[in-house]
Design a protein around this motif. Structure first.
Motif, short mmCIF file in Angstrom:
data_model
loop_
_atom_site.label_atom_id
_atom_site.label_comp_id
_atom_site.label_asym_id
_atom_site.label_seq_id
_atom_site.Cartn_x
_atom_site.Cartn_y
_atom_site.Cartn_z
N TRP A 1 35.51 -33.24 87.36
CA TRP A 1 34.62 -33.93 88.24
C TRP A 1 35.58 -34.29 89.62
O TRP A 1 34.98 -34.01 90.61
N GLU B 1 26.41 -34.17 92.10
CA GLU B 1 26.46 -34.48 90.76
C GLU B 1 25.62 -33.84 89.84
O GLU B 1 26.28 -33.60 88.65
N PHE C 1 28.27 -40.30 83.83
CA PHE C 1 27.24 -38.84 83.74
C PHE C 1 26.59 -39.17 82.64
O PHE C 1 26.83 -39.69 81.45
N LYS D 1 23.96 -36.81 95.09
CA LYS D 1 23.33 -36.68 93.92
C LYS D 1 23.20 -35.13 93.61
O LYS D 1 23.06 -34.65 92.47
N VAL E 1 31.89 -43.25 87.93
CA VAL E 1 31.12 -42.48 87.77
C VAL E 1 30.34 -42.36 86.56
O VAL E 1 31.12 -42.35 85.38
#
Length: 164
Positions: A46, A6, A91, A3, A89
């Motif tokens: 990413w 990210e 976002f 996390k 993923v």
């Protein structure tokens, strides 16, 4: 990915997303293609982010990935850029409203730049972003001397295009 990684990525992307918008404007002709390319560049950023070593500024690295993605996709399909779904993923990026006032004012220049080759477009873009020749050379993977020579030739070509 964890996390924290990210979160770092999303923060960097949010604060530098205008770079991606500008690249998208340079390589697309309509809003749908712009959005598709923005999505594809975000996906590529990413995917590549875990390998980002921080040897260059994030924005310089972002330029390189964005330009390489745009050039690759542009060469594959000059009409429509296909995107891939990256469902694993999600976002939560706060999309800023992109102000196209400056873009409209520079439309003639963009139209002229769009007539250039792929690498020349990227060089002009970085030049217009006030990148120095060292940064331009690093981003494009060419020598600084080559970047200077190419830029002088491009300036002459743009003068010819804009003043026929």
């Amino acid at each position: 990915m964890n996390k924290e990684l990210e979160h770092q990525f999303v923060t960097e992307l949010e604060s530098n997303q205008n770079i991606v918008h500008k690249v998208c404007s340079l390589y697309t002709n309509n809003r749908d293609a712009h959005n598709d390319l923005f999505q594809e560049i975000t996906i590529q950023l990413w995917k590549a982010y875990p390998k980002f070593r921080g040897e260059a500024k994030f924005s310089t690295w972002m330029y390189r990935v964005a330009l390489n993605t745009a050039i690759t996709l542009y060469r594959k399909s000059k009409r429509r850029i296909k995107t891939q779904d990256y469902e694993s993923v999600v976002f939560k990026i706060k999309a800023q409203e992109y102000d196209d006032t400056e873009e409209r004012q520079l439309q003639l220049m963009y139209d002229a730049v769009k007539q250039l080759g792929d690498i020349d477009k990227a060089l002009v873009f970085l030049y217009l972003e006030d990148k120095n020749y060292t940064e331009i050379a690093d981003t494009l993977g060419i020598s600084e001397v080559n970047a200077r020579v190419k830029m002088n030739r491009i300036k002459n070509k743009l003068r010819t295009i804009l003043n026929p």
